[in-house]
Design a protein around this motif. Structure first.
Motif, PDB file in Angstrom:
ATOM      1  N   GLU A  77       3.252  16.160   6.909  1.00  0.00           N
ATOM      2  CA  GLU A  77       3.280  15.816   8.331  1.00  0.00           C
ATOM      3  C   GLU A  77       2.697  14.436   8.628  1.00  0.00           C
ATOM      4  OE1 GLU A  77      -0.293  18.685   7.869  1.00  0.00           O
ATOM      5  OE2 GLU A  77       1.767  18.508   7.166  1.00  0.00           O
ATOM      6  N   TYR A  78       1.875  13.904   7.715  1.00  0.00           N
ATOM      7  CA  TYR A  78       1.322  12.564   7.964  1.00  0.00           C
ATOM      8  C   TYR A  78       2.405  11.497   7.981  1.00  0.00           C
ATOM      9  CZ  TYR A  78      -3.575  13.835   7.720  1.00  0.00           C
ATOM     10  OH  TYR A  78      -4.802  14.365   7.979  1.00  0.00           O
ATOM     11  N   LYS A  79       3.550  11.822   7.387  1.00  0.00           N
ATOM     12  CA  LYS A  79       4.633  10.843   7.351  1.00  0.00           C
ATOM     13  C   LYS A  79       5.009  10.420   8.769  1.00  0.00           C
ATOM     14  CE  LYS A  79       8.364   9.974   4.221  1.00  0.00           C
ATOM     15  NZ  LYS A  79       9.043  10.455   3.041  1.00  0.00           N
ATOM     16  N   GLN A  80       4.804  11.323   9.730  1.00  0.00           N
ATOM     17  CA  GLN A  80       5.134  11.013  11.123  1.00  0.00           C
ATOM     18  C   GLN A  80       3.974  10.308  11.838  1.00  0.00           C
ATOM     19  OE1 GLN A  80       8.182  11.726  11.177  1.00  0.00           O
ATOM     20  NE2 GLN A  80       8.047  13.113   9.425  1.00  0.00           N
ATOM     21  N   ASP A  81       2.809  10.254  11.184  1.00  0.00           N
ATOM     22  CA  ASP A  81       1.626   9.692  11.830  1.00  0.00           C
ATOM     23  C   ASP A  81       1.848   8.223  12.168  1.00  0.00           C
ATOM     24  OD1 ASP A  81      -1.076   8.287  11.901  1.00  0.00           O
ATOM     25  OD2 ASP A  81      -1.706  10.381  11.785  1.00  0.00           O
ATOM     26  N   LEU A  82       1.356   7.837  13.331  1.00  0.00           N
ATOM     27  CA  LEU A  82       1.512   6.452  13.782  1.00  0.00           C
ATOM     28  C   LEU A  82       1.011   5.433  12.772  1.00  0.00           C
ATOM     29  CD1 LEU A  82       0.656   6.045  17.551  1.00  0.00           C
ATOM     30  CD2 LEU A  82       2.516   4.999  16.261  1.00  0.00           C
ATOM     31  N   GLY A  83      -0.139   5.749  12.138  1.00  0.00           N
ATOM     32  CA  GLY A  83      -0.709   4.791  11.204  1.00  0.00           C
ATOM     33  C   GLY A  83       0.085   4.652   9.923  1.00  0.00           C
ATOM     34  N   ALA A  84       0.809   5.701   9.558  1.00  0.00           N
ATOM     35  CA  ALA A  84       1.487   5.694   8.268  1.00  0.00           C
ATOM     36  C   ALA A  84       2.630   4.683   8.218  1.00  0.00           C
ATOM     37  CB  ALA A  84       2.007   7.101   7.938  1.00  0.00           C
ATOM     38  N   TRP A  85       3.178   4.307   9.373  1.00  0.00           N
ATOM     39  CA  TRP A  85       4.297   3.357   9.376  1.00  0.00           C
ATOM     40  C   TRP A  85       3.893   2.011   8.788  1.00  0.00           C
ATOM     41  CZ3 TRP A  85       3.497  -1.216  11.808  1.00  0.00           C
ATOM     42  CH2 TRP A  85       2.485  -1.256  12.767  1.00  0.00           C
ATOM     43  N   ALA A  86       2.591   1.712   8.822  1.00  0.00           N
ATOM     44  CA  ALA A  86       2.135   0.414   8.309  1.00  0.00           C
ATOM     45  C   ALA A  86       2.102   0.372   6.782  1.00  0.00           C
ATOM     46  CB  ALA A  86       0.744   0.093   8.857  1.00  0.00           C
ATOM     47  N   SER A  87       2.213   1.546   6.151  1.00  0.00           N
ATOM     48  CA  SER A  87       2.206   1.554   4.693  1.00  0.00           C
ATOM     49  C   SER A  87       3.583   1.138   4.190  1.00  0.00           C
ATOM     50  CB  SER A  87       1.847   2.941   4.154  1.00  0.00           C
ATOM     51  OG  SER A  87       2.873   3.870   4.456  1.00  0.00           O
ATOM     52  N   ASP A  88       3.639   0.717   2.935  1.00  0.00           N
ATOM     53  CA  ASP A  88       4.893   0.280   2.349  1.00  0.00           C
ATOM     54  C   ASP A  88       5.694   1.448   1.786  1.00  0.00           C
ATOM     55  OD1 ASP A  88       4.698  -2.872   2.334  1.00  0.00           O
ATOM     56  OD2 ASP A  88       2.717  -2.060   1.923  1.00  0.00           O
ATOM     57  N   GLU A  89       4.998   2.474   1.384  1.00  0.00           N
ATOM     58  CA  GLU A  89       5.644   3.688   0.876  1.00  0.00           C
ATOM     59  C   GLU A  89       4.758   4.867   1.260  1.00  0.00           C
ATOM     60  OE1 GLU A  89       8.384   4.311  -1.200  1.00  0.00           O
ATOM     61  OE2 GLU A  89       8.947   2.280  -1.791  1.00  0.00           O
ATOM     62  N   TYR A  90       5.381   6.042   1.317  1.00  0.00           N
ATOM     63  CA  TYR A  90       4.616   7.266   1.567  1.00  0.00           C
ATOM     64  C   TYR A  90       5.070   8.275   0.521  1.00  0.00           C
ATOM     65  CZ  TYR A  90       2.503  11.187   4.033  1.00  0.00           C
ATOM     66  OH  TYR A  90       1.724  12.269   4.370  1.00  0.00           O
ATOM     67  N   VAL A  91       4.134   8.722  -0.302  1.00  0.00           N
ATOM     68  CA  VAL A  91       4.472   9.660  -1.366  1.00  0.00           C
ATOM     69  C   VAL A  91       3.641  10.918  -1.194  1.00  0.00           C
ATOM     70  CG1 VAL A  91       4.436  10.032  -3.872  1.00  0.00           C
ATOM     71  CG2 VAL A  91       5.049   7.777  -2.964  1.00  0.00           C
ATOM     72  N   VAL A  92       4.293  12.062  -1.252  1.00  0.00           N
ATOM     73  CA  VAL A  92       3.547  13.316  -1.168  1.00  0.00           C
ATOM     74  C   VAL A  92       2.920  13.589  -2.532  1.00  0.00           C
ATOM     75  CG1 VAL A  92       3.674  15.796  -0.754  1.00  0.00           C
ATOM     76  CG2 VAL A  92       4.972  14.222   0.691  1.00  0.00           C
ATOM     77  N   LYS A  93       1.624  13.838  -2.500  1.00  0.00           N
ATOM     78  CA  LYS A  93       0.824  13.982  -3.718  1.00  0.00           C
ATOM     79  C   LYS A  93       1.289  15.183  -4.536  1.00  0.00           C
ATOM     80  CE  LYS A  93      -3.513  13.231  -2.940  1.00  0.00           C
ATOM     81  NZ  LYS A  93      -4.922  13.467  -2.619  1.00  0.00           N
ATOM     82  N   SER A  94       1.383  14.970  -5.821  1.00  0.00           N
ATOM     83  CA  SER A  94       1.840  16.038  -6.705  1.00  0.00           C
ATOM     84  C   SER A  94       1.367  15.718  -8.113  1.00  0.00           C
ATOM     85  CB  SER A  94       3.372  16.081  -6.615  1.00  0.00           C
ATOM     86  OG  SER A  94       3.958  16.348  -7.858  1.00  0.00           O
TER      87      SER A  94
ATOM     88  N   VAL B 171       0.851  -1.186   0.000  1.00  0.00           N
ATOM     89  CA  VAL B 171       0.000   0.000   0.000  1.00  0.00           C
ATOM     90  C   VAL B 171       0.889   1.240   0.000  1.00  0.00           C
ATOM     91  CG1 VAL B 171      -1.736   1.320   1.274  1.00  0.00           C
ATOM     92  CG2 VAL B 171      -1.835  -1.182   1.270  1.00  0.00           C
ATOM     93  N   ILE B 172       0.622   2.138  -0.934  1.00  0.00           N
ATOM     94  CA  ILE B 172       1.321   3.418  -0.959  1.00  0.00           C
ATOM     95  C   ILE B 172       0.358   4.480  -0.445  1.00  0.00           C
ATOM     96  CG2 ILE B 172       2.409   5.183  -2.391  1.00  0.00           C
ATOM     97  CD1 ILE B 172       3.112   2.978  -4.397  1.00  0.00           C
ATOM     98  N   LEU B 173       0.707   5.106   0.656  1.00  0.00           N
ATOM     99  CA  LEU B 173      -0.092   6.225   1.140  1.00  0.00           C
ATOM    100  C   LEU B 173       0.328   7.457   0.353  1.00  0.00           C
ATOM    101  CD1 LEU B 173      -0.259   5.953   5.028  1.00  0.00           C
ATOM    102  CD2 LEU B 173      -2.110   5.624   3.388  1.00  0.00           C
ATOM    103  N   CYS B 174      -0.659   8.181  -0.092  1.00  0.00           N
ATOM    104  CA  CYS B 174      -0.401   9.332  -0.941  1.00  0.00           C
ATOM    105  C   CYS B 174      -1.149  10.511  -0.346  1.00  0.00           C
ATOM    106  CB  CYS B 174      -0.921   8.997  -2.337  1.00  0.00           C
ATOM    107  SG  CYS B 174      -0.247  10.033  -3.597  1.00  0.00           S
ATOM    108  N   SER B 175      -0.427  11.536   0.049  1.00  0.00           N
ATOM    109  CA  SER B 175      -1.098  12.655   0.690  1.00  0.00           C
ATOM    110  C   SER B 175      -0.463  13.963   0.287  1.00  0.00           C
ATOM    111  CB  SER B 175      -1.013  12.508   2.209  1.00  0.00           C
ATOM    112  OG  SER B 175      -1.486  13.687   2.827  1.00  0.00           O
ATOM    113  N   ALA B 176      -1.250  15.008   0.299  1.00  0.00           N
ATOM    114  CA  ALA B 176      -0.724  16.336  -0.002  1.00  0.00           C
ATOM    115  C   ALA B 176       0.063  16.891   1.186  1.00  0.00           C
ATOM    116  CB  ALA B 176      -1.878  17.274  -0.344  1.00  0.00           C
TER     117      ALA B 176
END
Length: 125
Positions: free
Chosen positions: A88-105, A80-85
């Motif tokens: 700061e969500y990168k630090q969110d507790l839940g985000a660690w469970a994702s496989d990647e974190y990409v800032v939306k662009s 799962v790739i979390l994608c957000s604008a």
């Protein structure tokens, strides 16, 4: 007939983002299914068994973190790739469970690179 087409589930409540990502991923040779809401995304996830999920965090109803949690309960093997604008969500507790974190662009290179990495397919171009 070569490699089976990988299926991506796109979850974002912004239709313009959906359309952009759909076009980009179809151009890369992926099959794309999409949902505008988290609860719908979970239904589609169960029906379609996608190979990878691109998930927005800020959505009405179930947010991305909650959807992520449920997807990982249904099938922990699906990346799962979390994608957000928002960075700061990168630090969110839940985000660690994702496989990647990409800032939306509107530049989808980072997202496409993450997808290619997780699906083990080399991105064209």
């Amino acid at each position: 007939m070569g490699v089976a087409m990988k299926k991506i589930l796109l979850v974002d409540d912004d239709e313009s983002i959906q359309l952009l990502y759909q076009e980009e991923f179809k151009d890369e040779g992926y099959q794309v299914v999409s949902a505008l809401r988290g609860d719908v995304a979970l239904d589609i996830f169960k029906q379609e068994s996608p190979d990878l999920v691109v998930l927005d965090i800020q959505m009405p109803g179930l947010n991305g973190i909650e959807v992520l949690r449920q997807i990982k309960m249904l099938n922990p093997a699906v990346p799962v790739i979390l994608c957000s604008a928002y960075h700061e969500y990168k630090q969110d507790l839940g985000a660690w469970a994702s496989d990647e974190y990409v800032v939306k662009s509107s530049d989808t290179r980072e997202l496409k690179a993450a997808v290619a990495r997780l699906l083990g397919s080399e991105s064209k171009g």
